[in-house]
Write an enzyme that holds these catalytic residues in place. Sequence first.
Site, PDB file in Angstrom:
ATOM      1  N   ARG A 113     -17.353  11.142  -7.576  1.00  0.00           N
ATOM      2  CA  ARG A 113     -16.479  10.105  -7.043  1.00  0.00           C
ATOM      3  C   ARG A 113     -17.367   9.013  -6.438  1.00  0.00           C
ATOM      4  NH1 ARG A 113     -13.650  12.631  -9.774  1.00  0.00           N
ATOM      5  NH2 ARG A 113     -11.631  13.607  -9.356  1.00  0.00           N
ATOM      6  N   LEU A 170       0.812  -1.224   0.000  1.00  0.00           N
ATOM      7  CA  LEU A 170       0.000   0.000   0.000  1.00  0.00           C
ATOM      8  C   LEU A 170       0.840   1.265   0.000  1.00  0.00           C
ATOM      9  CD1 LEU A 170      -1.597  -2.120   2.295  1.00  0.00           C
ATOM     10  CD2 LEU A 170      -3.358  -0.466   1.681  1.00  0.00           C
ATOM     11  N   THR A 178      -5.646   2.046  -7.443  1.00  0.00           N
ATOM     12  CA  THR A 178      -6.765   2.984  -7.440  1.00  0.00           C
ATOM     13  C   THR A 178      -7.563   2.905  -8.741  1.00  0.00           C
ATOM     14  OG1 THR A 178      -7.207   5.364  -7.588  1.00  0.00           O
ATOM     15  CG2 THR A 178      -5.016   4.679  -8.205  1.00  0.00           C
ATOM     16  N   ASP A 179      -8.816   3.367  -8.679  1.00  0.00           N
ATOM     17  CA  ASP A 179      -9.621   3.453  -9.914  1.00  0.00           C
ATOM     18  C   ASP A 179      -9.156   4.604 -10.789  1.00  0.00           C
ATOM     19  OD1 ASP A 179     -10.558   5.589  -8.387  1.00  0.00           O
ATOM     20  OD2 ASP A 179     -12.679   5.067  -8.554  1.00  0.00           O
ATOM     21  N   GLU A 180      -8.293   5.489 -10.244  1.00  0.00           N
ATOM     22  CA  GLU A 180      -7.890   6.675 -11.013  1.00  0.00           C
ATOM     23  C   GLU A 180      -7.046   6.302 -12.231  1.00  0.00           C
ATOM     24  OE1 GLU A 180      -6.895  10.130  -8.734  1.00  0.00           O
ATOM     25  OE2 GLU A 180      -7.955   9.380  -6.983  1.00  0.00           O
ATOM     26  N   TYR A 205      -0.132  11.507 -10.255  1.00  0.00           N
ATOM     27  CA  TYR A 205      -0.427  10.429  -9.291  1.00  0.00           C
ATOM     28  C   TYR A 205      -0.943   9.188 -10.005  1.00  0.00           C
ATOM     29  CZ  TYR A 205      -3.302   7.658  -6.078  1.00  0.00           C
ATOM     30  OH  TYR A 205      -3.870   6.620  -5.396  1.00  0.00           O
ATOM     31  N   LYS A 263       0.682   5.408 -10.480  1.00  0.00           N
ATOM     32  CA  LYS A 263       0.023   4.178 -10.001  1.00  0.00           C
ATOM     33  C   LYS A 263      -0.206   3.222 -11.178  1.00  0.00           C
ATOM     34  CE  LYS A 263      -1.332   3.150  -6.459  1.00  0.00           C
ATOM     35  NZ  LYS A 263      -0.708   2.478  -5.279  1.00  0.00           N
ATOM     36  N   ASP A 317     -10.533  25.510 -10.643  1.00  0.00           N
ATOM     37  CA  ASP A 317     -10.529  24.050 -10.708  1.00  0.00           C
ATOM     38  C   ASP A 317      -9.108  23.479 -10.637  1.00  0.00           C
ATOM     39  OD1 ASP A 317     -11.642  21.569 -10.871  1.00  0.00           O
ATOM     40  OD2 ASP A 317     -12.566  21.849 -12.825  1.00  0.00           O
TER      41      ASP A 317
HETATM   42  P1  NAD Z   1      -1.628   7.557   2.630  1.00  0.00           P
HETATM   43  O1  NAD Z   1      -0.990   8.684   1.903  1.00  0.00           O
HETATM   44  O2  NAD Z   1      -2.564   7.847   3.746  1.00  0.00           O
HETATM   45  O3  NAD Z   1      -0.504   6.591   3.239  1.00  0.00           O
HETATM   46  C1  NAD Z   1       0.629   6.231   2.514  1.00  0.00           C
HETATM   47  C2  NAD Z   1       1.621   5.584   3.480  1.00  0.00           C
HETATM   48  O4  NAD Z   1       2.758   5.154   2.724  1.00  0.00           O
HETATM   49  C3  NAD Z   1       2.130   6.551   4.545  1.00  0.00           C
HETATM   50  O5  NAD Z   1       2.109   5.930   5.819  1.00  0.00           O
HETATM   51  C4  NAD Z   1       3.565   6.851   4.111  1.00  0.00           C
HETATM   52  O6  NAD Z   1       4.440   7.130   5.197  1.00  0.00           O
HETATM   53  C5  NAD Z   1       3.944   5.554   3.407  1.00  0.00           C
HETATM   54  N1  NAD Z   1       5.002   5.739   2.409  1.00  0.00           N
HETATM   55  C6  NAD Z   1       5.059   6.689   1.432  1.00  0.00           C
HETATM   56  N2  NAD Z   1       6.206   6.571   0.742  1.00  0.00           N
HETATM   57  C7  NAD Z   1       6.882   5.507   1.270  1.00  0.00           C
HETATM   58  C8  NAD Z   1       8.107   4.870   0.967  1.00  0.00           C
HETATM   59  N3  NAD Z   1       8.905   5.311  -0.016  1.00  0.00           N
HETATM   60  N4  NAD Z   1       8.455   3.779   1.696  1.00  0.00           N
HETATM   61  C9  NAD Z   1       7.669   3.321   2.698  1.00  0.00           C
HETATM   62  N5  NAD Z   1       6.517   3.913   3.048  1.00  0.00           N
HETATM   63  C10 NAD Z   1       6.107   4.988   2.341  1.00  0.00           C
HETATM   64  O7  NAD Z   1      -2.325   6.669   1.507  1.00  0.00           O
HETATM   65  P2  NAD Z   1      -3.691   5.840   1.567  1.00  0.00           P
HETATM   66  O8  NAD Z   1      -4.816   6.743   1.272  1.00  0.00           O
HETATM   67  O9  NAD Z   1      -3.695   5.028   2.810  1.00  0.00           O
HETATM   68  O10 NAD Z   1      -3.494   4.889   0.302  1.00  0.00           O
HETATM   69  C11 NAD Z   1      -2.846   3.634   0.441  1.00  0.00           C
HETATM   70  C12 NAD Z   1      -2.787   2.961  -0.906  1.00  0.00           C
HETATM   71  O11 NAD Z   1      -4.098   2.783  -1.425  1.00  0.00           O
HETATM   72  C13 NAD Z   1      -2.018   3.746  -1.963  1.00  0.00           C
HETATM   73  O12 NAD Z   1      -1.282   2.853  -2.731  1.00  0.00           O
HETATM   74  C14 NAD Z   1      -3.107   4.411  -2.789  1.00  0.00           C
HETATM   75  O13 NAD Z   1      -2.673   4.606  -4.113  1.00  0.00           O
HETATM   76  C15 NAD Z   1      -4.202   3.370  -2.713  1.00  0.00           C
HETATM   77  N6  NAD Z   1      -5.586   3.881  -2.825  1.00  0.00           N
HETATM   78  C16 NAD Z   1      -6.005   4.927  -2.053  1.00  0.00           C
HETATM   79  C17 NAD Z   1      -7.324   5.359  -2.149  1.00  0.00           C
HETATM   80  C18 NAD Z   1      -7.846   6.483  -1.288  1.00  0.00           C
HETATM   81  O14 NAD Z   1      -8.998   6.904  -1.462  1.00  0.00           O
HETATM   82  N7  NAD Z   1      -7.100   6.985  -0.313  1.00  0.00           N
HETATM   83  C19 NAD Z   1      -8.198   4.742  -3.032  1.00  0.00           C
HETATM   84  C20 NAD Z   1      -7.736   3.667  -3.797  1.00  0.00           C
HETATM   85  C21 NAD Z   1      -6.421   3.239  -3.675  1.00  0.00           C
HETATM   86  P1  TYD Z   2      -9.413  14.036  -3.109  1.00  0.00           P
HETATM   87  O1  TYD Z   2      -9.904  13.747  -1.733  1.00  0.00           O
HETATM   88  O2  TYD Z   2      -8.149  14.813  -3.271  1.00  0.00           O
HETATM   89  O3  TYD Z   2      -9.362  12.650  -3.879  1.00  0.00           O
HETATM   90  P2  TYD Z   2      -9.101  12.342  -5.464  1.00  0.00           P
HETATM   91  O4  TYD Z   2      -8.601  13.555  -6.132  1.00  0.00           O
HETATM   92  O5  TYD Z   2      -8.069  11.278  -5.372  1.00  0.00           O
HETATM   93  O6  TYD Z   2     -10.422  11.864  -5.993  1.00  0.00           O
HETATM   94  O7  TYD Z   2     -10.548  14.841  -3.877  1.00  0.00           O
HETATM   95  C1  TYD Z   2     -11.849  14.298  -4.055  1.00  0.00           C
HETATM   96  C2  TYD Z   2     -12.596  15.251  -4.967  1.00  0.00           C
HETATM   97  O8  TYD Z   2     -12.799  16.499  -4.271  1.00  0.00           O
HETATM   98  C3  TYD Z   2     -11.853  15.595  -6.239  1.00  0.00           C
HETATM   99  O9  TYD Z   2     -12.780  15.692  -7.317  1.00  0.00           O
HETATM  100  C4  TYD Z   2     -11.241  16.960  -5.949  1.00  0.00           C
HETATM  101  C5  TYD Z   2     -12.232  17.595  -4.995  1.00  0.00           C
HETATM  102  N1  TYD Z   2     -11.676  18.532  -4.001  1.00  0.00           N
HETATM  103  C6  TYD Z   2     -12.238  19.803  -3.856  1.00  0.00           C
HETATM  104  O10 TYD Z   2     -13.213  20.182  -4.562  1.00  0.00           O
HETATM  105  N2  TYD Z   2     -11.714  20.633  -2.916  1.00  0.00           N
HETATM  106  C7  TYD Z   2     -10.651  20.277  -2.134  1.00  0.00           C
HETATM  107  O11 TYD Z   2     -10.183  21.106  -1.310  1.00  0.00           O
HETATM  108  C8  TYD Z   2     -10.098  18.962  -2.281  1.00  0.00           C
HETATM  109  C9  TYD Z   2      -8.918  18.519  -1.447  1.00  0.00           C
HETATM  110  C10 TYD Z   2     -10.645  18.124  -3.235  1.00  0.00           C
END
Ligand code: NAD
Ligand code: TYD
Length: 364
Positions: free
Chosen positions: A224, A81, A134-136, A160, A164, A301
């Site tokens: 989203r 992760l 991610t779905d992105e 990003y 990924k 935006d």
């Molecule tokens: P996050 O940013 O909260 O956490 C990332 C973690 O990775 C942190 O603890 C950070 O210290 C660690 N990290 C970063 N670089 C590192 C490195 N070089 N070596 C070791 N550790 C490192 O992220 P998250 O939201 O928990 O996402 C986790 C995973 O899930 C990611 O791969 C992300 O792409 C994926 N993901 C996230 C979402 C979302 O909505 N947040 C959705 C789908 C997939």
């Molecule tokens: P975010 O939580 O950054 O997730 P992601 O870009 O990975 O989907 O943002 C979710 C949505 O909200 C995205 O369309 C961008 C928008 N957004 C705002 O409108 N204002 C904000 O301050 C942030 C952080 C995100």
Amino acid sequence: MHTIFITGGAGFIGSAVIRYLLQNTHHTVVNIDKLTYAGNLASLDSIQHHTNYHFEQVDICDREKIAQLFSHYQPDAVMHLAAESHVDRSIDKPSDFIQTNIIGTYTLLEISREYYSQLLPEKKSQFRFHHISTDEVFGDLEDSAKLFTEQTAYSPNSPYSASKAASDHLVQAWGETYGLPVVISNCSNNYGPFQFPEKLIPLMILNALHGKTLPIYGKGDQIRDWLFVEDHAKALYRVLTQGKIGEHYNIGGWNEKTNIEVVQAICQLLNIAKKEGKLTAYSDYIKDIEDFSSLIQFVTDRPGHDKRYAIDASKIKIELGWQPEEIFETGLAKTVDWYLENTHWWQPILEQRYAGQRLGVDNI
Ligand code: NAD
Ligand code: TYD
């Protein structure tokens, strides 16, 4: 399966996975995390003394140290992760995303391959490398009638999502070329407790509590698909333990919302909380606010902003029997309550790491 490596276990989703594993299974968990700005060991306070838990502060790009961890712990599985995860930061500084998401994944794959090749047959048959994505990576869904399936072509638009996508391709290639037993999951937007306040939902909650504006990018009509993080943690365990080698699984909440709908829902919950007297600690900031939606401000935006993401999560339901348990209304209410009750978790972040400023516009 006995010992599981979790990379990025001090992050939002990784910490939810670790709490889930230690509370519901007998696995030994090794959390490998560099502790970047997004890593927070306070998210693991509830399990930090668990006998089956180990923490290693290591960068996944550090080949030597990662190899030492494999040889020391002899893992049965890797749930990967660790990543740079915020789109706006990737616009400001893509280099960290290239380094961790691509080079870091490559490094882990190479060490896993060397390790896997030396395993005895029984342990070899159990080993899994689960890449969490991610779905992105699928890009923008223009046709409102369509959903992302496992067959949707990759078309990432942000640094990003491009990083990924690259990592997903590497994992796929290490599976096909070297026979590493990989499985990949692609999930929609997560929300819930312990999310770093740069992301939409926690940012809006904490800005509102401090009487700050709620910045909505563009018109707020982007869509989203939101999934409660604890549902994601359960789905990931299902994919790890029951997913087929080489397969991809989409994970989603069947819960599409526009950004403005999400922010309005947060404002409604905070209006109720204020009426119930739960916000007195913030009265210096919010005493004159009748309706939190008055703080909403439409701002320039995000560049390259994807309009819509939406997951078809049928495959994981049919093949692995997983579907989300939490509905958005209750999940969001739990999330708002959690931020109200856990000031000690987010206060140091706002003071020391990120004060809520707009990200993603420095390079534009
Ligand atoms: P996050 O940013 O909260 O956490 C990332 C973690 O990775 C942190 O603890 C950070 O210290 C660690 N990290 C970063 N670089 C590192 C490195 N070089 N070596 C070791 N550790 C490192 O992220 P998250 O939201 O928990 O996402 C986790 C995973 O899930 C990611 O791969 C992300 O792409 C994926 N993901 C996230 C979402 C979302 O909505 N947040 C959705 C789908 C997939
Ligand atoms: P975010 O939580 O950054 O997730 P992601 O870009 O990975 O989907 O943002 C979710 C949505 O909200 C995205 O369309 C961008 C928008 N957004 C705002 O409108 N204002 C904000 O301050 C942030 C952080 C995100």
